[in-house]
Write a protein that holds these residues in place. Structure first.
Motif, mmCIF file in Angstrom:
data_model
loop_
_atom_site.group_PDB
_atom_site.id
_atom_site.type_symbol
_atom_site.label_atom_id
_atom_site.label_comp_id
_atom_site.label_asym_id
_atom_site.label_seq_id
_atom_site.Cartn_x
_atom_site.Cartn_y
_atom_site.Cartn_z
ATOM 1 N N VAL A 5 -1.340 -10.882 11.357
ATOM 2 C CA VAL A 5 0.034 -10.380 11.339
ATOM 3 C C VAL A 5 -0.023 -8.887 11.641
ATOM 4 O O VAL A 5 -0.647 -8.131 10.898
ATOM 5 C CB VAL A 5 0.711 -10.629 9.973
ATOM 6 C CG1 VAL A 5 2.086 -9.968 9.926
ATOM 7 C CG2 VAL A 5 0.818 -12.118 9.691
ATOM 8 N N ALA A 6 0.594 -8.469 12.728
ATOM 9 C CA ALA A 6 0.650 -7.067 13.110
ATOM 10 C C ALA A 6 2.068 -6.564 12.882
ATOM 11 O O ALA A 6 2.985 -6.919 13.622
ATOM 12 C CB ALA A 6 0.237 -6.888 14.569
ATOM 13 N N GLU A 7 2.240 -5.784 11.825
ATOM 14 C CA GLU A 7 3.573 -5.321 11.427
ATOM 15 C C GLU A 7 3.431 -4.005 10.676
ATOM 16 O O GLU A 7 2.656 -3.924 9.718
ATOM 17 C CB GLU A 7 4.245 -6.372 10.542
ATOM 18 C CG GLU A 7 5.557 -5.962 9.927
ATOM 19 C CD GLU A 7 6.616 -5.581 10.940
ATOM 20 O OE1 GLU A 7 7.039 -4.406 10.911
ATOM 21 O OE2 GLU A 7 7.015 -6.431 11.755
ATOM 22 N N ASP A 8 4.169 -2.972 11.094
ATOM 23 C CA ASP A 8 4.064 -1.668 10.446
ATOM 24 C C ASP A 8 5.003 -1.500 9.256
ATOM 25 O O ASP A 8 4.789 -0.632 8.420
ATOM 26 C CB ASP A 8 4.280 -0.540 11.453
ATOM 27 C CG ASP A 8 5.629 -0.589 12.122
ATOM 28 O OD1 ASP A 8 6.154 -1.691 12.339
ATOM 29 O OD2 ASP A 8 6.166 0.486 12.445
ATOM 30 N N ASP A 9 6.010 -2.329 9.127
ATOM 31 C CA ASP A 9 6.901 -2.286 7.961
ATOM 32 C C ASP A 9 6.260 -3.112 6.848
ATOM 33 O O ASP A 9 6.148 -4.337 6.968
ATOM 34 C CB ASP A 9 8.272 -2.847 8.339
ATOM 35 C CG ASP A 9 9.286 -2.761 7.220
ATOM 36 O OD1 ASP A 9 8.937 -3.094 6.064
ATOM 37 O OD2 ASP A 9 10.426 -2.369 7.488
ATOM 38 N N GLN A 10 5.846 -2.442 5.779
ATOM 39 C CA GLN A 10 5.079 -3.104 4.720
ATOM 40 C C GLN A 10 5.850 -4.246 4.063
ATOM 41 O O GLN A 10 5.273 -5.281 3.732
ATOM 42 C CB GLN A 10 4.659 -2.085 3.656
ATOM 43 C CG GLN A 10 3.652 -2.627 2.664
ATOM 44 C CD GLN A 10 2.344 -3.042 3.318
ATOM 45 O OE1 GLN A 10 1.774 -2.293 4.098
ATOM 46 N NE2 GLN A 10 1.873 -4.232 3.020
ATOM 47 N N VAL A 11 7.161 -4.086 3.877
ATOM 48 C CA VAL A 11 7.973 -5.135 3.254
ATOM 49 C C VAL A 11 7.964 -6.399 4.115
ATOM 50 O O VAL A 11 7.773 -7.511 3.617
ATOM 51 C CB VAL A 11 9.421 -4.643 3.004
ATOM 52 C CG1 VAL A 11 10.304 -5.768 2.508
ATOM 53 C CG2 VAL A 11 9.425 -3.479 2.018
ATOM 54 N N ILE A 12 8.153 -6.223 5.409
ATOM 55 C CA ILE A 12 8.144 -7.372 6.323
ATOM 56 C C ILE A 12 6.758 -7.987 6.389
ATOM 57 O O ILE A 12 6.614 -9.210 6.346
ATOM 58 C CB ILE A 12 8.640 -6.961 7.726
ATOM 59 C CG1 ILE A 12 10.105 -6.540 7.661
ATOM 60 C CG2 ILE A 12 8.446 -8.101 8.731
ATOM 61 C CD1 ILE A 12 10.630 -5.920 8.934
ATOM 62 N N ALA A 13 5.722 -7.161 6.476
ATOM 63 C CA ALA A 13 4.345 -7.666 6.532
ATOM 64 C C ALA A 13 4.018 -8.484 5.293
ATOM 65 O O ALA A 13 3.427 -9.568 5.387
ATOM 66 C CB ALA A 13 3.361 -6.509 6.686
ATOM 67 N N ASP A 14 4.427 -7.989 4.118
ATOM 68 C CA ASP A 14 4.178 -8.727 2.872
ATOM 69 C C ASP A 14 4.925 -10.052 2.854
ATOM 70 O O ASP A 14 4.376 -11.078 2.453
ATOM 71 C CB ASP A 14 4.582 -7.886 1.662
ATOM 72 C CG ASP A 14 3.676 -6.695 1.418
ATOM 73 O OD1 ASP A 14 2.557 -6.653 1.984
ATOM 74 O OD2 ASP A 14 4.088 -5.793 0.661
#
Length: 66
Positions: A5-14
């Motif tokens: 999962v490549a995502e810089d927004d921590q909330v979305i990544a979690d």
């Protein structure tokens, strides 16, 4: 099955990684395009969930390089 999962927004990544783990997937998270490319090149992933607007390399550039 192993997913990157490549995502810089921590909330979305979690949120995304938690859902995938609950569905039985092994998940690794990268917060930059450069980190995502490095992890992907190390291999072993069956799929990737890629944010388009990542810091460093954008998600589309990561996919092009892979």
């Amino acid at each position: 099955m192993r997913v990157l999962v490549a995502e810089d927004d921590q909330v979305i990544a979690d949120f995304v990684s938690q859902g995938l783990r609950e569905a039985g997937y092994a998940v690794d998270v990268a917060s930059t395009g450069t980190d995502a490319l490095k992890k992907a090149l190390e291999g072993g992933y069956d799929a990737a969930v890629m944010d388009v607007m990542l810091p460093g390399l954008d998600g589309l550039s990561v996919i092009e390089q892979l």
